[in-house]
Design an enzyme around this catalytic site. Structure first.
Site, PDB file in Angstrom:
ATOM      1  N   SER A   1       8.309   3.905  20.021  1.00 35.33           N
ATOM      2  CA  SER A   1       8.383   5.363  19.947  1.00 35.33           C
ATOM      3  C   SER A   1       7.751   5.975  21.185  1.00 35.33           C
ATOM      4  O   SER A   1       6.815   5.406  21.772  1.00 35.33           O
ATOM      5  CB  SER A   1       7.653   5.889  18.705  1.00 35.33           C
TER       6      SER A   1
ATOM      7  N   TYR B   1      -0.201   6.164  13.952  1.00 34.94           N
ATOM      8  CA  TYR B   1       1.170   5.998  14.432  1.00 34.94           C
ATOM      9  C   TYR B   1       1.196   5.777  15.944  1.00 34.94           C
ATOM     10  O   TYR B   1       1.853   4.854  16.435  1.00 34.94           O
ATOM     11  CB  TYR B   1       2.007   7.213  14.053  1.00 34.94           C
TER      12      TYR B   1
END
Length: 270
Positions: free
Chosen positions: A148, A161
């Site tokens: 990501s 995250y």
């Protein structure tokens, strides 16, 4: 040559869209799609749709990527019945708003790291030996990890995250160099904002938001071109380059008041 692909996180989001993309792209071409995810009923429904609509063969495995033994068993079953896959895609991932100051978030940190990082290791490891042997006999072999843009710099309220995706990017780079000795390509895909259940809960503006089917098409293109590292959409690639260049003091000022991801349980975000 038959296309054989194994995808984790296949019951929703990017993983499901990738399964559809491979089924459409290789319809009627002896395609085997292995699909692993926690939700058995979703996998079975997807299997029925892909097999009836695109004339491909699907093998489904209900499991959690944190369970290394379950993934090893799934890999052994796939290899015994269909041979070594051409492509293995680690797409399973979760996200949740987290704050280190909250003691209750410690378990969420652990779960996010286990799924987003150790889940990749558990996904790839049991396939490598068979893929190495197949590659020596001329079969294309490739490992793909979904990272990501959030792994480029730490985002406030998303420590778990961001850390997990930064770790995934570094891990995949290490793996890419290691696999050169085995003739296995490794691709890291770092998406920006993709319209999935994971982003549907976000209440803030998401620049360059891309529909998941369009993203999956671009992902598979990148995989087939054996890209080493790619950010999709391309606009977020320029954002990622800029993020890397911003000095820490300036980054702190810019990110201090950035919106935070909603705080939900890891189980809800899967």
């Amino acid at each position: 040559m038959a296309m054989k692909v194994f995808i984790t996180g296949a019951s929703s989001g990017i993983g499901e869209a990738l399964a559809y993309e491979y089924a459409k792209r290789y319809s009627g071409k002896d395609t085997i799609i292995g699909m692993a995810a926690r939700r058995s009923e979703h996998l079975q429904a997807l299997q029925q749709t892909l097999e009836s609509s695109y004339r491909v063969k699907c093998a489904v495995y209900a499991l959690d990527v944190r369970d290394g033994e379950a993934l090893s068993s799934a890999a052994q079953h796939f290899i015994q019945h269909y041979g070594a896959p051409n492509v293995v895609i680690g797409s399973a991932g979760v996200s949740s708003g987290t704050l280190t100051e909250n003691a209750v978030d410690t378990n969420a940190f652990q779960a996010v790291m286990d799924i987003n990082v150790i889940g990749l290791v558990n996904t790839f490891q049991p396939f490598i030996h068979a893929m190495h042997l197949a590659a020596d006999n001329g079969q294309p072999a490739q490992l793909v990890g979904i990272a990501s843009v959030a792994g480029i710099r730490g985002l406030p309220g998303a420590g778990a995250y961001s850390a997990s995706k930064a770790a995934a990017i570094a891990y995949l780079e290490s793996l890419r160099v290691e696999m050169l000795h085995h003739n296995i390509a490794v691709t890291t895909i770092a998406p920006g904002y993709i319209r999935t259940p994971m982003t549907d809960i976000n209440t803030y503006k998401m620049p360059f938001l891309m529909d998941v089917d369009i993203a999956a098409h671009k992902f598979v293109n990148a995989i087939e071109h054996k890209r080493r590292f790619v950010v999709i959409p391309w606009q977020m690639g320029w954002v990622a380059r800029l993020m890397r260049l911003i000095p820490p003091a300036l980054w702190d000022r810019l990110a201090k008041n950035a919106p935070h991801k909603p705080h939900i349980s890891v189980e809800q975000s899967k």
